[in-house]
Design an enzyme around this catalytic site. Sequence first.
Site, PDB file in Angstrom:
ATOM      1  N   GLY A  42       0.765  -1.280   0.032  1.00  0.00           N
ATOM      2  CA  GLY A  42      -0.452   0.184   0.184  1.00  0.00           C
ATOM      3  C   GLY A  42       0.619   1.158  -0.141  1.00  0.00           C
ATOM      4  N   LEU A  43       0.190   2.010   0.102  1.00  0.00           N
ATOM      5  CA  LEU A  43       1.145   3.680   0.111  1.00  0.00           C
ATOM      6  C   LEU A  43       2.756   3.436   1.185  1.00  0.00           C
ATOM      7  CD1 LEU A  43      -1.582   7.010   0.289  1.00  0.00           C
ATOM      8  CD2 LEU A  43       0.166   5.459  -1.233  1.00  0.00           C
ATOM      9  N   GLY A  45       3.560   0.481   2.565  1.00  0.00           N
ATOM     10  CA  GLY A  45       4.626  -0.604   2.657  1.00  0.00           C
ATOM     11  C   GLY A  45       5.478  -0.329   1.046  1.00  0.00           C
ATOM     12  N   HIS A 266     -17.235   5.973   9.429  1.00  0.00           N
ATOM     13  CA  HIS A 266     -18.008   6.498   7.981  1.00  0.00           C
ATOM     14  C   HIS A 266     -19.482   6.697   7.718  1.00  0.00           C
ATOM     15  CE1 HIS A 266     -17.895   9.405   5.036  1.00  0.00           C
ATOM     16  NE2 HIS A 266     -16.012   9.095   4.996  1.00  0.00           N
ATOM     17  N   ARG A 330     -16.811  13.343  11.812  1.00  0.00           N
ATOM     18  CA  ARG A 330     -17.528  12.133  11.072  1.00  0.00           C
ATOM     19  C   ARG A 330     -18.272  11.432  11.944  1.00  0.00           C
ATOM     20  NH1 ARG A 330     -12.501   9.893   6.967  1.00  0.00           N
ATOM     21  NH2 ARG A 330     -13.225  10.877   5.267  1.00  0.00           N
TER      22      ARG A 330
HETATM   23  C1  LIG Z   1     -13.038   3.558   0.717  1.00  0.00           C
HETATM   24  C2  LIG Z   1     -12.360   4.199   1.472  1.00  0.00           C
HETATM   25  C3  LIG Z   1     -11.454   5.808   1.212  1.00  0.00           C
HETATM   26  C4  LIG Z   1     -10.781   6.113   2.114  1.00  0.00           C
HETATM   27  N1  LIG Z   1     -10.639   7.541   1.712  1.00  0.00           N
HETATM   28  C5  LIG Z   1      -9.216   8.242   1.996  1.00  0.00           C
HETATM   29  C6  LIG Z   1      -9.104   9.637   1.922  1.00  0.00           C
HETATM   30  O1  LIG Z   1      -9.670  10.083   0.866  1.00  0.00           O
HETATM   31  N2  LIG Z   1      -7.517  10.378   2.530  1.00  0.00           N
HETATM   32  C7  LIG Z   1      -7.376   8.937   3.149  1.00  0.00           C
HETATM   33  O2  LIG Z   1      -6.040   9.929   3.832  1.00  0.00           O
HETATM   34  N3  LIG Z   1      -7.372   8.224   3.869  1.00  0.00           N
HETATM   35  C8  LIG Z   1      -7.902   7.180   3.327  1.00  0.00           C
HETATM   36  N4  LIG Z   1      -8.915   6.323   3.341  1.00  0.00           N
HETATM   37  C9  LIG Z   1      -7.837   5.483   4.140  1.00  0.00           C
HETATM   38  C10 LIG Z   1      -6.704   4.746   3.298  1.00  0.00           C
HETATM   39  O3  LIG Z   1      -6.800   4.905   2.421  1.00  0.00           O
HETATM   40  C11 LIG Z   1      -6.171   3.842   4.622  1.00  0.00           C
HETATM   41  O4  LIG Z   1      -5.657   3.731   5.434  1.00  0.00           O
HETATM   42  C12 LIG Z   1      -4.382   3.794   3.745  1.00  0.00           C
HETATM   43  O5  LIG Z   1      -4.588   3.824   2.537  1.00  0.00           O
HETATM   44  C13 LIG Z   1      -3.697   2.822   4.326  1.00  0.00           C
HETATM   45  O6  LIG Z   1      -2.406   2.385   3.104  1.00  0.00           O
HETATM   46  P1  LIG Z   1      -1.386   1.224   4.773  1.00  0.00           P
HETATM   47  O7  LIG Z   1      -0.181   1.556   2.998  1.00  0.00           O
HETATM   48  O8  LIG Z   1      -1.401   1.193   5.225  1.00  0.00           O
HETATM   49  O9  LIG Z   1      -2.190   0.229   3.997  1.00  0.00           O
HETATM   50  P2  LIG Z   1      -2.679  -1.062   2.373  1.00  0.00           P
HETATM   51  O10 LIG Z   1      -3.358   0.046   1.358  1.00  0.00           O
HETATM   52  O11 LIG Z   1      -4.282  -1.212   2.857  1.00  0.00           O
HETATM   53  O12 LIG Z   1      -1.986  -2.015   2.367  1.00  0.00           O
HETATM   54  C14 LIG Z   1      -1.895  -3.323   2.982  1.00  0.00           C
HETATM   55  C15 LIG Z   1      -1.122  -4.006   2.258  1.00  0.00           C
HETATM   56  O13 LIG Z   1      -0.764  -5.206   3.047  1.00  0.00           O
HETATM   57  C16 LIG Z   1      -0.116  -6.096   1.813  1.00  0.00           C
HETATM   58  N5  LIG Z   1      -0.733  -7.379   3.175  1.00  0.00           N
HETATM   59  C17 LIG Z   1      -1.691  -7.562   4.235  1.00  0.00           C
HETATM   60  N6  LIG Z   1      -2.188  -8.244   5.238  1.00  0.00           N
HETATM   61  C18 LIG Z   1      -1.202  -9.519   3.877  1.00  0.00           C
HETATM   62  C19 LIG Z   1       0.031 -10.146   5.190  1.00  0.00           C
HETATM   63  N7  LIG Z   1      -0.846 -10.923   5.833  1.00  0.00           N
HETATM   64  N8  LIG Z   1       0.623 -10.910   3.745  1.00  0.00           N
HETATM   65  C20 LIG Z   1       0.936 -10.297   2.858  1.00  0.00           C
HETATM   66  N9  LIG Z   1       0.386  -8.887   2.560  1.00  0.00           N
HETATM   67  C21 LIG Z   1       0.003  -8.689   3.150  1.00  0.00           C
HETATM   68  C22 LIG Z   1      -1.643  -5.974   1.396  1.00  0.00           C
HETATM   69  O14 LIG Z   1      -1.491  -7.202   0.513  1.00  0.00           O
HETATM   70  C23 LIG Z   1      -1.748  -4.417   0.917  1.00  0.00           C
HETATM   71  O15 LIG Z   1      -0.976  -4.382  -0.150  1.00  0.00           O
HETATM   72  C24 LIG Z   1      -9.658   5.725   2.757  1.00  0.00           C
HETATM   73  C25 LIG Z   1      -9.841   4.910   3.248  1.00  0.00           C
HETATM   74  C26 LIG Z   1     -11.013   3.493   1.895  1.00  0.00           C
HETATM   75  C27 LIG Z   1     -11.770   2.294   3.103  1.00  0.00           C
END
Ligand SMILES: Cc1cc2nc3c(=O)[nH]c(=O)nc-3n(C[C@H](O)[C@H](O)[C@H](O)COP(=O)(O)OP(=O)(O)OC[C@H]3O[C@@H](n4cnc5c(N)ncnc54)[C@H](O)[C@@H]3O)c2cc1C
Lengths: 637, 209, 249
Positions: A42-43, A45, A266, A330
């Site tokens: 994700g953003l 990792g 939300h 919210r």
């Molecule tokens: C519908 C929606 C709209 C949103 N809008 C906004 C917004 O407008 N502005 C804002 O700031 N935030 C927003 N958010 C929140 C934000 O998008 C998330 O909090 C953020 O993108 C999380 O990023 P991350 O990199 O932590 O995790 P994620 O993007 O969830 O990535 C997780 C990664 O980990 C991997 N992974 C997980 N578990 C395992 C495992 N056991 N083995 C291997 N790989 C694994 C997955 O494959 C994925 O690649 C929104 C969230 C949602 C649900």
Amino acid sequence: MDLSPKIPSGAIQEKWDRHRFEMKLVNPANKRRHRVIVVGTGLAGGAAAATMGELGYRVDCFTYHDSPRRAHSIAAQGGINAAKNYQNDGDSIWRLFHDTVKGGDFRSREANVYRLAQISVEIIDQCVAQGVPFAREYSGLLANRSFGGAQVSRTFYARGQTGQQLLLGVYQALERQIKAGTVSMHNRHEMMDLIVVDGKARGIVTRNLVSGAVETWLADAVVLGTGGYSNVFYLSTNAMKCNVTAAWRAHRRGAGFANPCYTQIHPTCIPQAGEYQSKLTLMSESLRNDGRIWVPKQSGDSRAPNDIPEEERDYYLERMYPAFGNLVPRDLASRRAKDMADRGHGVGPTGYGVYLDFAEAIQRLGRDGVAERYGNLFDIYERITGEDPYGVPMRIYPAPHYTMGGLWVDYDLMTTLPGLHAIGECNFSDHGANRLGASALMQGLADGYFIVPNTIGNYIARNPVEPVDVDHPDVRRAEDEVRGRIDRLVNLNGTRTVDSIHRELGRLMWDECGMSRDAAGLRKALAQIPELRQEFWENGVVIGDGDRLNQSLERAGRIADFLELGELMCRDALLREESCGGHFRQEHQTPEGEAQRDDANFMHVSVWEYTGANSEPVEHREGLEFAHVPPSTRSYK
Amino acid sequence: MAATGALLVLFVLGHMAGNLKAYQGASKFNAYAEFLRDFGAPVFGHGQFLWLARVALLAAVLVHIVAALQLSRRSRLARPVRYKKTPHEELTYASRTMRWGGVILLLFVVYHILHLTTGTAHADFVAGDAYRNLVVGFQAWPVSAVYMVAMIALGFHLYHGVWSGFQTLGWDNPRFAPYRRAVAGAIALLVVIGNLSFPIAVLTGVLRV
Amino acid sequence: MKLTLHVWRQDGPDAKGRFERHEASDVSEHMSFLEMLDVLNQRLIEAGREPIAWEDDCREGICGSCGVVINGKPHGPQRATATCQLHMRSFSDGDEIWIEPWRAGPFPVVRDLIVDRSAFDRIIAAGGFIGARTGSAPEANSVPVSKEDAEWAMDAAACIGCGACVAVCPNASAMLFTAAKVSHLNALPQGEPEGLARVLEMIEQMDGEGFGSCTNTGACEIACPKEISIDVIARLNRDYLRAMRAGTA
Ligand SMILES: Cc1cc2nc3c(=O)[nH]c(=O)nc-3n(C[C@H](O)[C@H](O)[C@H](O)COP(=O)(O)OP(=O)(O)OC[C@H]3O[C@@H](n4cnc5c(N)ncnc54)[C@H](O)[C@@H]3O)c2cc1C
Ligand code: HEM
Ligand code: HEM
Ligand code: SF4
Ligand code: F3S
Ligand code: FES
């Protein structure tokens, strides 16, 4: 459990710079000899893996998706905050810091939040350089909008696809490193366990989701960027596969889990349509800028919305919060909607919905004016519900969306387990008890691009590790345990699908540990979850074997972990005898029904230590201090 | 593909323009046929330039066909398992028929040369009197029918081919881009109408020996 | 409503596939297409049978995970709609529905309706990026980008990498996907320096993966859930020719 946050000394503005100066650096020539594992693309990792690859580390990166580009960050719509003050409307790093601490209801760590606000500025520079097509003005300069009730316009956006565009920037940077050979990408690999050797995180065990192979990966340090756990509620705005397994397995291996009960609901999601519903769809919060929220004054009123005369409608947010009206934060908007539904004023086939009406906006702006602002959202709505929001008010209802709780980390984003770092939504850090809109993307990228690549170097330089190999008994044991667990899961031969158990857990969590909680309900849930867990292990069914692609097995493993996490969430919610941010306890409200914090007794982070399957977890505390933003009570009247 | 296609388009356009001389009568038309043979004099001898042009044309056609075969082969390899249900309606008729249309054109050209150039497939061929050969040829309605079918196939091939050429050459200048389809259509239509007019004119008696 | 489904089942890349017939009853028009399949899968599991495997995640039409060919149409009958957003309103009682995976050599079937699209990742790795090191970026507003270019870039960048363009293309060409990325990056001043190398390398990778060649049939833009226009292909071709000329000059 050592909960010292290790905040660098000095004035808050200088801590991060000073800390970077004081860090021990890894000799560039030596970086190639250090392996780092990053789980998640994700953003958080993805940015971490790409940046550490650039720096010269050998990175092994994992995702359960078929491509790094699918991570759930892709779904974020609204935008990303940064204290650029391009609008000259009084924004500053200090204001963003202030807003975030206050928005988090004084349950976050000031030093971390300040650093986040500082880095926000660099994030936008970085993303623009990567080609993220942010919205622009006719001058060619970047556009901003105000978001989530902020009083300044500091949100950068790329139409309604900000998360997608930021993630594609990350993904492209990552692919570049993959091509360069610094990052080895392991798609369709799910982390099943963490390997701890001599008290340090040294690797992970994965299952190859195509071949079923259980494999071990070793490194000098491990970074988890595995996202949030809203799917414990079964229905949430998160993607279908989002889960807690990686964080939970790390927790079971010794990483403290902080504030699990802090979840964000939300307010503007499309309500559930039927039992078969698989997930809920978020409608951008911006709809509340022009839409008016109402319910029928008469409970149980089943007339069509357009047949209900004006005087029989209750615009309850405007009535209760004249100053902010439909734009209250919210948590308030969500809770009030639930109150209305609980008192029988809810609308739609299930009664769990409230109207979001654009009739007045259409009169004021014209149909085209509304279409210009919200056209694509209206299209989404119509596609899903089959109703035309230009003619009939939308129906919305709150849904679980984000989890502020997560693995506890210190200032360096390291968990209580040396070597294990957690970034993005999967850590607990910067949002306290409530996250502001457009701040999760900011945090994920700050952690991934700018913080962890630095702090990991410091960790590696200061903690030389002995090489381990796959025959090390601790490694073997972790691998065997994973195999054992998979065996147990594939041998579930009961009669109930694991998804139906997940749905039941979700309903229980939603009812008792959702938007508002009370001791009785939480106790009830604490009694029922273990029964549900037993039902899972005794009566669940998984079809097929472990040695090939088996989605039913994948789901079962994730649900098993949710069944443990759910209990911890309720425990945490029960212990926190106050209301703050997203955590609302019925017992702790003002006479007007607003959240009542208890700073004297709860100005701390609750960090849970796992003590075994058959013993209760232990709570530890990190005290919080607010030296720069004096705690105050929110008021939106 | 685009390069040879473009050459062929130019040929077809030029050829059609030349054939329009038929409306000016037998002598002008035959003079034109003769002119083609004398073209390039004195550098080239009688018929030499024509032969050169023929070689170039033949080469273009061959390259065009080879490229077409390669494309088809790649496509086949790229989809080893076919769909049970094929998403036909997604494609324009013209683009879908490029390959078969091309085959029809190939067969037509062979027939056409045997018919009007060598006379092998002509019932009453008089070497040197191109005008008469044409008119007499088209007076047999089955021959005219073959030509007309081929011209329609050519129209489709050209319509997609020209548009495709624009796309392949990356002519996406915003001032021109919106008209690309229209230009392709106009060229195709021009050639079809122009060429169809000959058999029709003969059958309706407008062109006579 | 009641529907008859013919679902493609295939155990692995080299296994022989077949259609399996299922009756779906009690289908509500408010269900999404994938929820209809969810319900079917629950029934299969309860009956001790292998559930159907397909890929999805966000169910909001943005992650690009989902995608099956429904009655000959990638992502089904509704325009600008990914499979996960398709609702059963688009069908009527008694319909017969054929469900197939994307079919293309470079997208081998992993299982049932799941295909391996990692070729797309390799096309991006070949040049679909701007090589801006973390931390090296100049102030964001120091390079203005005209609104026109920014909008064009955003239109192209909307691609979700689902692969429907390949699935529908009579040549199984990945041109729309590749061109969308080239167009997005090459339209921006930040992407300019690597622009010509980018287009050559991405095309080379695309060809090397075994996708067919584009013959400009335009089917892809109709199947694309994000309505990416084939104008991006013209733009790619323009840059490609420019790069070839620059290379030979
Ligand atoms: C519908 C929606 C709209 C949103 N809008 C906004 C917004 O407008 N502005 C804002 O700031 N935030 C927003 N958010 C929140 C934000 O998008 C998330 O909090 C953020 O993108 C999380 O990023 P991350 O990199 O932590 O995790 P994620 O993007 O969830 O990535 C997780 C990664 O980990 C991997 N992974 C997980 N578990 C395992 C495992 N056991 N083995 C291997 N790989 C694994 C997955 O494959 C994925 O690649 C929104 C969230 C949602 C649900
Ligand atoms: C002689 C037999 C011919 C054959 C077998 C043939 C076949 C083809 C094929 C297979 C294509 C590829 C495009 C696709 O598959 O969609 C093509 C393209 C084209 N053809 Fe032909 N064709 C023939 C004659 C002609 C003639 C006579 C002309 C000119 C009038 C012509 C003009 C074009 C053009 C302009 C293109 C498009 C090139 C591009 O896409 O860049 N072809 N042809
Ligand atoms: C109805 C339309 C057409 C008419 C009336 C026509 C007429 C003629 C005539 C009279 C000749 C003989 C010229 C001479 O020997 O001096 C000729 C030659 C030829 N035509 Fe056509 N033609 C038509 C369409 C086409 C088309 C569509 C093509 C190609 C796709 C074509 C390709 C050729 C070729 C290749 C030759 C031989 C040239 C040479 O080598 O001398 N013609 N045509
Ligand atoms: S171009 Fe369209 S169809 Fe092709 S991968 Fe991108 S979004 Fe999917
Ligand atoms: S459908 Fe195929 S032929 Fe080209 S225009 Fe699209 S890639
Ligand atoms: S599941 Fe994400 S696009 Fe369909």
